[in-house]
Design a protein around this motif. Structure first.
Motif, PDB file in Angstrom:
ATOM      1  N   ALA A 153       0.828  -1.210   0.000  1.00  0.00           N
ATOM      2  CA  ALA A 153       0.000   0.000   0.000  1.00  0.00           C
ATOM      3  C   ALA A 153       0.859   1.255   0.000  1.00  0.00           C
ATOM      4  N   ALA A 154       1.967   1.231   0.761  1.00  0.00           N
ATOM      5  CA  ALA A 154       2.823   2.417   0.876  1.00  0.00           C
ATOM      6  C   ALA A 154       3.569   2.719  -0.407  1.00  0.00           C
ATOM      7  N   THR A 155       3.763   1.727  -1.261  1.00  0.00           N
ATOM      8  CA  THR A 155       4.436   1.963  -2.542  1.00  0.00           C
ATOM      9  C   THR A 155       3.434   2.249  -3.656  1.00  0.00           C
ATOM     10  N   ILE A 156       2.159   2.328  -3.278  1.00  0.00           N
ATOM     11  CA  ILE A 156       1.117   2.767  -4.207  1.00  0.00           C
ATOM     12  C   ILE A 156       0.682   4.183  -3.857  1.00  0.00           C
ATOM     13  N   HIS A 157       0.565   4.455  -2.549  1.00  0.00           N
ATOM     14  CA  HIS A 157       0.290   5.818  -2.096  1.00  0.00           C
ATOM     15  C   HIS A 157       1.125   6.094  -0.864  1.00  0.00           C
ATOM     16  N   THR A 158       1.904   7.168  -0.914  1.00  0.00           N
ATOM     17  CA  THR A 158       2.917   7.455   0.101  1.00  0.00           C
ATOM     18  C   THR A 158       2.350   7.570   1.506  1.00  0.00           C
ATOM     19  N   THR A 159       1.122   8.017   1.660  1.00  0.00           N
ATOM     20  CA  THR A 159       0.568   8.212   3.000  1.00  0.00           C
ATOM     21  C   THR A 159       0.571   6.923   3.809  1.00  0.00           C
ATOM     22  N   PHE A 160       0.561   5.790   3.144  1.00  0.00           N
ATOM     23  CA  PHE A 160       0.528   4.516   3.863  1.00  0.00           C
ATOM     24  C   PHE A 160       1.889   4.134   4.429  1.00  0.00           C
ATOM     25  N   ALA A 161       2.931   4.903   4.109  1.00  0.00           N
ATOM     26  CA  ALA A 161       4.235   4.680   4.738  1.00  0.00           C
ATOM     27  C   ALA A 161       4.130   4.935   6.241  1.00  0.00           C
ATOM     28  N   VAL A 162       3.316   5.914   6.632  1.00  0.00           N
ATOM     29  CA  VAL A 162       3.098   6.193   8.054  1.00  0.00           C
ATOM     30  C   VAL A 162       2.427   4.996   8.716  1.00  0.00           C
ATOM     31  N   ILE A 163       1.449   4.417   8.040  1.00  0.00           N
ATOM     32  CA  ILE A 163       0.736   3.259   8.574  1.00  0.00           C
ATOM     33  C   ILE A 163       1.669   2.065   8.683  1.00  0.00           C
ATOM     34  N   LEU A 164       2.594   1.918   7.736  1.00  0.00           N
ATOM     35  CA  LEU A 164       3.585   0.846   7.786  1.00  0.00           C
ATOM     36  C   LEU A 164       4.439   0.962   9.046  1.00  0.00           C
ATOM     37  N   VAL A 165       4.837   2.182   9.403  1.00  0.00           N
ATOM     38  CA  VAL A 165       5.635   2.402  10.617  1.00  0.00           C
ATOM     39  C   VAL A 165       4.885   1.905  11.849  1.00  0.00           C
ATOM     40  N   TYR A 166       3.605   2.261  11.961  1.00  0.00           N
ATOM     41  CA  TYR A 166       2.826   1.858  13.136  1.00  0.00           C
ATOM     42  C   TYR A 166       2.569   0.356  13.153  1.00  0.00           C
TER      43      TYR A 166
END
Length: 287
Positions: A153-166
């Protein structure tokens, strides 16, 4: 009967999103351009422009590498307009499949339809966010691979990089609810404080297109996000002795809301770009 009604509503939903007139919709032309402009030259330029390995790593997220692969792949078989339609249909189908695995799928599909930022927004015209969310939900509920789902998801839309961290933090502190929440608070504060510099150094094209103050929201936006976190707090407390995939979704939801709240003070673009996740994540409730 609930399952029958669920599948009937889902079928009607897919027909509706598949036949709606998209011309003139917000962001429609942007997506047409994504599918039109993504070719092999984009990938050559991407790799040649990276200064070092760290820049390359951040680039996979900031330049949404898998989205570009998706755009290139669809472009081999479909026109730009058809590619948008295929993406919209697939993301909603993934949502439906994910919700079908929950204990109350009918409640879930009704939430997806009724929550304004859900079907009406990321399920219809902000399709990169919707595609990312659909993959995360499907990978978590159907395939039981939340970390992999967050990464894709994070490599499709950057905002999900935050969710990956959590999600990664949850794996470490999942049996310590209080400590987990404290870590979420500290990490959220840190991310928003250093976010300005990270955005400037690794924001890629967004650092040129947007400012840190982009989309600054009112305090009502923060209050609304905090209200949205109540159900996840309750679920996290109640499931303390029995951790499930939904516990992880609830915990990540809380972490993301912490980020949204702190962003209001230190990184306004973080609130405006991640804010949709607060109400949309109510779709995990039926599980």
């Amino acid at each position: 009967w609930d399952h029958v009604v669920f599948w009937v509503i889902s079928f009607v939903l897919l027909i509706q999103v598949g036949t709606i007139n998209r011309s003139g919709m917000l962001d429609y032309e942007n997506y047409i351009n994504y599918f039109r402009e993504t070719d092999l030259n984009w990938f050559i330029n991407f790799f040649s422009s990276q200064k070092n390995n760290l820049s390359l790593l951040f680039g996979f997220f900031t330049e949404e590498f898998l989205w570009r692969i998706w755009a290139l792949t669809l472009g081999l078989f479909f026109s730009e307009e058809q590619s948008v339609l295929v993406t919209v249909l697939l993301l909603n189908f993934l949502i439906i499949l994910a919700l079908s695995k929950t204990s109350r799928p009918l409640f879930g599909i009704l939430l997806w339809i009724l929550i304004p930022p859900a079907l009406a927004t990321i399920g219809t015209f902000q399709i990169r966010q919707g595609f990312s969310f659909a993959i995360l939900l499907y990978m978590t509920l159907s395939l039981r691979r939340p970390i992999l789902g967050c990464f894709i998801a994070a490599t499709i839309h950057t905002t999900f990089a935050v969710i990956l961290v959590y999600s990664l933090i949850f794996k470490v502190f999942k049996n310590q609810s209080i400590r987990l929440l404290i870590i979420y608070l500290l990490v959220s504060l840190l991310l928003t404080i250093i976010g300005n510099q990270l955005f400037h150094d690794y924001g890629g094209r967004r650092a040129e297109q947007y400012s840190i103050q982009e989309g600054a929201a009112s305090i009502n936006y923060v209050i609304g996000s905090l209200i949205c976190s109540v159900s996840s707090f309750i679920y996290l407390i109640q499931s303390k002795k029995k951790l499930t995939l939904i516990t992880e979704l609830a915990a990540v939801h809380i972490g993301c809301i912490f980020f949204i709240v702190f962003s209001w003070f230190f990184l306004p673009i973080g609130t405006s770009r991640n804010g949709y996740f607060a109400p949309v994540s109510y779709t995990h409730l039926p599980a």
